[in-house]
Design an enzyme around this catalytic site. Structure first.
Site, mmCIF file in Angstrom:
data_model
loop_
_atom_site.group_PDB
_atom_site.id
_atom_site.type_symbol
_atom_site.label_atom_id
_atom_site.label_comp_id
_atom_site.label_asym_id
_atom_site.label_seq_id
_atom_site.Cartn_x
_atom_site.Cartn_y
_atom_site.Cartn_z
ATOM 1 N N PRO A 20 -98.400 82.909 16.761
ATOM 2 C CA PRO A 20 -97.806 82.723 15.426
ATOM 3 C C PRO A 20 -98.836 82.219 14.410
ATOM 4 O O PRO A 20 -98.812 82.620 13.243
ATOM 5 C CB PRO A 20 -96.709 81.674 15.658
ATOM 6 N N CYS A 50 -76.829 52.776 -7.549
ATOM 7 C CA CYS A 50 -76.372 53.703 -8.575
ATOM 8 C C CYS A 50 -74.864 53.962 -8.442
ATOM 9 O O CYS A 50 -74.086 53.081 -8.768
ATOM 10 C CB CYS A 50 -77.203 54.982 -8.545
ATOM 11 N N HIS A 92 -82.506 52.976 -9.100
ATOM 12 C CA HIS A 92 -82.845 53.420 -7.738
ATOM 13 C C HIS A 92 -84.053 52.647 -7.204
ATOM 14 O O HIS A 92 -85.190 53.096 -7.387
ATOM 15 C CB HIS A 92 -83.170 54.914 -7.733
ATOM 16 N N GLU A 129 -85.084 52.457 -4.311
ATOM 17 C CA GLU A 129 -85.730 53.163 -3.182
ATOM 18 C C GLU A 129 -86.970 53.951 -3.596
ATOM 19 O O GLU A 129 -87.798 54.276 -2.750
ATOM 20 C CB GLU A 129 -84.727 54.084 -2.475
HETATM 21 N N1 GLN Z 1 -72.807 59.970 -10.837
HETATM 22 C C1 GLN Z 1 -73.222 58.708 -11.341
HETATM 23 C C2 GLN Z 1 -73.759 58.794 -12.746
HETATM 24 O O1 GLN Z 1 -74.144 59.828 -13.199
HETATM 25 C C3 GLN Z 1 -74.246 58.057 -10.413
HETATM 26 C C4 GLN Z 1 -75.527 58.797 -10.305
HETATM 27 C C5 GLN Z 1 -76.370 58.363 -9.129
HETATM 28 O O2 GLN Z 1 -75.865 57.784 -8.177
HETATM 29 N N2 GLN Z 1 -77.621 58.685 -9.160
HETATM 30 O O3 GLN Z 1 -73.813 57.794 -13.430
#
Ligand code: GLN
Length: 551
Positions: free
Chosen positions: A207, A398, A524, A526
């Site tokens: 491969p 979020c 976020h 993370e």
């Molecule tokens: N849906 C939600 C918003 O737009 C959260 C978005 C998310 O978790 N990244 O505010």
């Protein structure tokens, strides 16, 4: 840092000669080009070179923001608010750099720019074609990144697999780069699979030969082959691969499966990968300096503690959908010398608080994930309720924060039908509502509140304890926000607003006083965690989880 800048004969410094590394993949998709690129980037950085990283993605979407996480995995957000491929997360975590939107080049963005230029008249009189207009646009992005970051080395990963139709303009562009930048300044690295088949687990090189043939068809002769394999490849096999694929035997790099992705840079260093690359590029052969990374891996492989965290989300069938969250929990484990095991729980399956309890039982902490739309949100709310009432350490991210607010409004403040207008526009208690700045937005692509925003942390709160500072910046990706009309009512009932945007007065962090660790954020965290610098919110969660477990 050693300067790889060449000196001119007169002793003055000539303009910096940037080197280019191109990583392609063959045989199968998901072969690990991202981790290969990130690992090599790290090794080169360890050797003192300034490395710029970018991903060339052949899909026609302008960015990854509009793609389903089931298909494409997580959408990674940069400081400057680009919605990108998850491989950029690997680059940031491994190389320890902050990327910008320049690091993500898609077919959609390239064609978008070319078409815009055509309309503006930039090519007036000309017939606009893939070669040279599209390929020039791609090359300009690659070279431009090297300039704007003042890099010694630009490392570009080409998404997809060699042989894909949509990848052709990118392959053609990187082929041309060798002419543009000079033969000795460009290396092609091809990541391939060496499967073991049959009852004797015979290692098969065919491969790889075929995939290299595909690459040669488009004019690229690979310089290095990175061979993914579950079994060690011996010297003879390496020589066979080298002969058939026309590379040097020392350029056949064995990439055997490792226990953790963080081990890959060490595997590569052992194989002499970065040494080979710097020699081939005519760069000074500097010290590999792997001790810090070795320590990180040692802590991952031999932790003294063990803790299990429940992660509630709706895209759990694709392990890549929450990859930065999983990595961040791992980083917090590295800090606290603990193996962090994750129990993925599908929010759609949680039927009630009792059911949440049953599914979370045995875990010492809970993360409720980001998300969009109505599916699974009641399950998330039930999980939050269980954590709040039972004292289980909790981090909401979020949408996870929005669910925590709704849960609190409903069950502590008695606003029974409290909800978010994202899924329930008619709710009598819109505790989460569309941000003012979103009111007139109709396009879905790149229109959310995106990227780094400042946040002021209130002294004396849990957020202040974990961050150890009052001024932070975090990355955002959302349209909805806490509705300030409910601030007083919820505060009176015990919800603390511990992080707020300094100018816009948007609620960014909430917590519940009196709970050992109940904290949620609109941003976020993370995206900013590193293996040797766990993000404070995750570090705090694992710390609290270990205490919870000890009880
Ligand atoms: N849906 C939600 C918003 O737009 C959260 C978005 C998310 O978790 N990244 O505010």
């Amino acid at each position: 840092m050693p300067s790889p800048t060449p000196q001119s004969a007169t002793g003055g410094t000539t303009a910096k000669q940037v080197r280019y590394l191109f990583v392609t993949g063959g045989v199968v998709s998901s072969i690990g080009k991202g981790i290969t690129s990130a690992s090599l980037g790290r090794l080169l950085r360890n050797r003192g070179f300034k490395v710029a990283m970018l991903k060339l993605d052949p899909y026609i979407n302008v960015d990854a923001g509009t793609m389903n996480p089931y298909q494409h995995g997580e959408c990674f957000v940069t400081d400057d608010g680009a919605e990108t491929d998850l491989d950029l997360g690997h680059y940031e975590r491994f190389v320890d750099i902050e990327l910008t939107r320049e690091a993500s080049v898609t077919t959609g963005s390239v064609y978008g720019a070319v078409i815009q230029k055509e309309r503006r008249g930039d090519y007036l009189g000309g017939t606009v074609q893939v070669i040279p207009h599209v390929t020039n646009e791609i090359k300009e992005r690659i070279v431009g990144l090297g300039k704007s970051t003042d890099a010694d080395i630009v490392l570009a990963e080409v998404g997809g697999t060699v042989g894909d139709i949509e990848g052709l303009p990118f392959l053609e562009a990187i082929r041309q780069m060798k002419r543009d930048a000079g033969t000795g300044n460009v290396l092609y690295i091809h990541v391939t699979l060496i499967p073991a088949v049959g009852p004797w687990n015979e290692v098969k090189t065919k491969p790889t030969q075929h995939s290299v043939m595909r690459l040669r068809e488009v004019g690229i002769a690979p310089d290095v082959l990175v061979c993914r394999t579950g079994r060690p490849i011996n010297k003879e096999q390496k020589e066979k691969i080298a002969l058939f694929c026309d590379v040097d035997a020392d350029a056949v790099i064995e990439a055997r499966d490792a226990d953790t992705i963080y081990e890959i840079p060490l595997v590569f260093e052992e194989e002499g990968f970065s040494d080979l690359v710097v020699r081939r590029l005519g760069l000074p052969v500097t010290e590999p300096r792997t001790s810090t990374w070795r320590e990180i891996v040692e802590r991952i492989v031999h932790p003294t503690k063990d803790v299990e965290i429940a992660v509630v989300g709706k895209y759990i069938q694709n392990g890549d959908a929450y990859i930065s969250i999983a990595e961040s929990l791992g980083h917090a484990g590295i800090l606290h010398d603990a193996r962090v095991r994750l129990r993925w729980i599908d929010s759609e399956e949680i039927q009630s608080v009792a059911d949440a309890k049953a599914r979370i039982e045995g875990c010492s902490g809970l993360v409720v994930c980001p998300g969009f739309g109505a599916r699974g949100i009641e399950g998330k709310i039930a999980a939050v309720q269980f954590a709040r009432e039972s004292g289980l350490p909790f981090l909401g991210i979020c949408l996870g924060m929005q669910m925590a607010v709704i849960e609190f409004a409903r069950n502590v403040c008695g606003l029974v039908d409290a909800n978010t207008t994202e899924t329930s526009p008619e709710t009598p208690h819109p505790v989460i509502d569309l941000m003012l700045e979103q009111a007139d937005v109709s396009d879905k692509g790149a229109t959310m509140r995106l990227g780094l925003c400042p946040c002021t942390v209130t002294p004396g709160t849990l957020a202040h304890t974990v961050y150890g500072t009052t001024d932070i910046t975090e990355r955002h990706r959302h349209r909805y926000e806490f509705n300030n009309a409910y601030r007083e009512q919820l505060a009176n009932a015990g919800l603390r607003f511990s992080g707020v945007h300094p100018e816009k007065d948007l609620v960014e962090i909430i917590e519940v006083a009196g709970h050992p660790y109940f904290i949620a954020c609109q941003f976020h965290p993370e995206f900013k965690s590193r293996p040797d610098r766990a993000h404070p919110l995750f570090a705090g969660l694992i710390d609290a989880a270990l205490t919870y477990q000890a009880k």
